[in-house]
Scaffold this active site. Structure first.
Site, short mmCIF file in Angstrom:
data_model
loop_
_atom_site.label_atom_id
_atom_site.label_comp_id
_atom_site.label_asym_id
_atom_site.label_seq_id
_atom_site.Cartn_x
_atom_site.Cartn_y
_atom_site.Cartn_z
N THR A 30 0.87 -1.08 0.02
CA THR A 30 -0.12 -0.02 0.08
C THR A 30 1.00 1.29 0.01
O THR A 30 0.53 2.26 -0.88
CB THR A 30 -0.90 0.09 1.28
OG1 THR A 30 -1.43 -1.51 1.31
CG2 THR A 30 -2.09 0.91 1.06
N ASP A 85 -0.81 -3.83 9.29
CA ASP A 85 -1.52 -5.21 9.34
C ASP A 85 -2.82 -5.00 9.92
O ASP A 85 -3.71 -6.04 9.53
CB ASP A 85 -0.65 -6.32 9.79
CG ASP A 85 0.73 -6.38 8.95
OD1 ASP A 85 0.74 -6.45 7.66
OD2 ASP A 85 1.86 -6.15 9.60
N LYS A 95 2.17 -3.88 13.07
CA LYS A 95 2.66 -3.93 11.67
C LYS A 95 3.97 -4.80 11.95
O LYS A 95 4.21 -5.35 12.96
CB LYS A 95 3.55 -2.28 11.77
CG LYS A 95 2.26 -1.26 11.21
CD LYS A 95 2.85 0.18 11.10
CE LYS A 95 4.15 0.27 10.24
NZ LYS A 95 3.99 -0.35 9.03
N GLY A 98 5.46 -7.38 6.60
CA GLY A 98 6.56 -7.20 5.80
C GLY A 98 8.17 -7.47 6.32
O GLY A 98 8.93 -7.21 5.58
N GLU A 104 10.45 1.02 10.49
CA GLU A 104 9.11 1.75 10.65
C GLU A 104 8.93 2.39 11.92
O GLU A 104 8.38 3.46 12.02
CB GLU A 104 7.87 0.69 10.23
CG GLU A 104 8.24 0.02 8.81
CD GLU A 104 7.22 -1.18 8.65
OE1 GLU A 104 6.59 -0.93 7.22
OE2 GLU A 104 6.75 -1.68 9.41
C1 5RP Z 1 5.76 -4.01 6.86
C2 5RP Z 1 4.60 -3.45 7.24
C3 5RP Z 1 3.66 -3.09 6.32
O1 5RP Z 1 3.05 -1.81 6.13
C4 5RP Z 1 2.37 -3.93 6.50
O2 5RP Z 1 2.65 -5.54 6.39
C5 5RP Z 1 1.15 -3.88 5.26
O3 5RP Z 1 1.57 -4.16 4.18
P1 5RP Z 1 0.53 -4.08 2.89
O4 5RP Z 1 0.17 -2.58 2.60
O5 5RP Z 1 1.53 -4.80 1.81
O6 5RP Z 1 -0.77 -4.87 3.26
O7 5RP Z 1 4.27 -3.23 8.45
O8 5RP Z 1 6.73 -4.22 7.85
#
Ligand code: 5RP
Length: 226
Positions: A30, A85, A95, A98, A104
């Site tokens: 996103t 998430d 979060k 990823g 972050e």
């Molecule tokens: C990575 C994160 C991402 O922001 C989270 O996993 C959301 O990802 P996506 O936008 O692909 O659903 O925290 O560490």
């Protein structure tokens, strides 16, 4: 044309960026659209600097010709745009899906404002459906995993596609902790982060002031912390 809710929210968030700002560049599918839009706006004359929250977002930002800066040159970030998430009605987040939670969280904690971009699937009444990612030092990870289990979760070391441990940008491991419903996110964050060997957990509390939700019907909902 198919509507991509993640694209809707990511691109809307990029509209909040103004000339002269230092921008935290989030990670994930996103935040990708926000970074892409910022690249387009820079090509049209927008003047900003970015601080990426992962190697993945750094590579994308460089490909979009977004000028990057580091904490040797700035002490504050004006605005960060990142994904999540899960988020609850009190703007508590999980979060780290990823694997970028540490950078972050550093970037979020140094940001004046944090916009979360997401689709509707990330909205929950209570955190905990998504297993909580915890970044740990590789040395002794099995012992740290047992300490996490003692806090009341089912922990699982995250693996990469080749079935070896997933390694973060910081050289650490991730243990995904299924706590079920999390009733008291700040208390749980304090307990997890007090364990020796834990670097950081994916609970983001009090770090977000706006959530932009893209929807499959093409509308966008913006929630602002009261
Ligand atoms: C990575 C994160 C991402 O922001 C989270 O996993 C959301 O990802 P996506 O936008 O692909 O659903 O925290 O560490």
């Amino acid at each position: 044309m198919t509507i991509n809710p993640k694209q809707l929210s990511g691109e809307r968030a990029a509209e909040y960026v103004e000339d002269g700002m230092v921008i935290g560049l989030g990670t994930g599918s996103t935040a990708f659209f926000a970074i892409q839009k910022l690249g387009q706006r820079i090509a049209e004359g927008l003047d900003i600097c970015g601080i990426p929250t992962s190697e993945q977002s750094r590579v994308q930002a460089e490909s979009e010709n977004i000028p990057l800066i580091d904490f040797g040159k700035v002490t504050r970030i004006d605005l960060t745009i990142d994904g999540a998430d899960e988020f609850d009605p009190n703007f508590n987040l999980i979060k780290g899906g990823g694997g970028a939670l540490l950078r972050e969280k550093i970037v979020a904690s140094l940001s004046d404002r944090e916009i979360i971009v997401a689709d509707e699937s990330k909205t929950v009444a209570h955190l905990g459906a998504f297993p909580l990612p915890v970044e740990v030092i590789p040395f002794g990870w099995q012992a740290i995993q047992r300490l996490l289990a003692d806090l009341g979760c089912h922990p699982a070391l995250r693996n990469a596609q080749d079935n070896t441990p997933f390694v973060t940008d910081n050289g650490n491991y991730i243990i995904d902790c299924d706590f079920g419903r999390i009733d008291n996110p700040p208390a749980l964050e304090a307990k997890i982060n007090a364990l020796c060997g834990v670097v950081e957990c994916g609970l983001f509390i009090g770090l977000t002031d706006r959530i932009i939700i893209g929807k499959t019907d093409g509308t966008i909902e913006e929630r602002i912390l009261e």
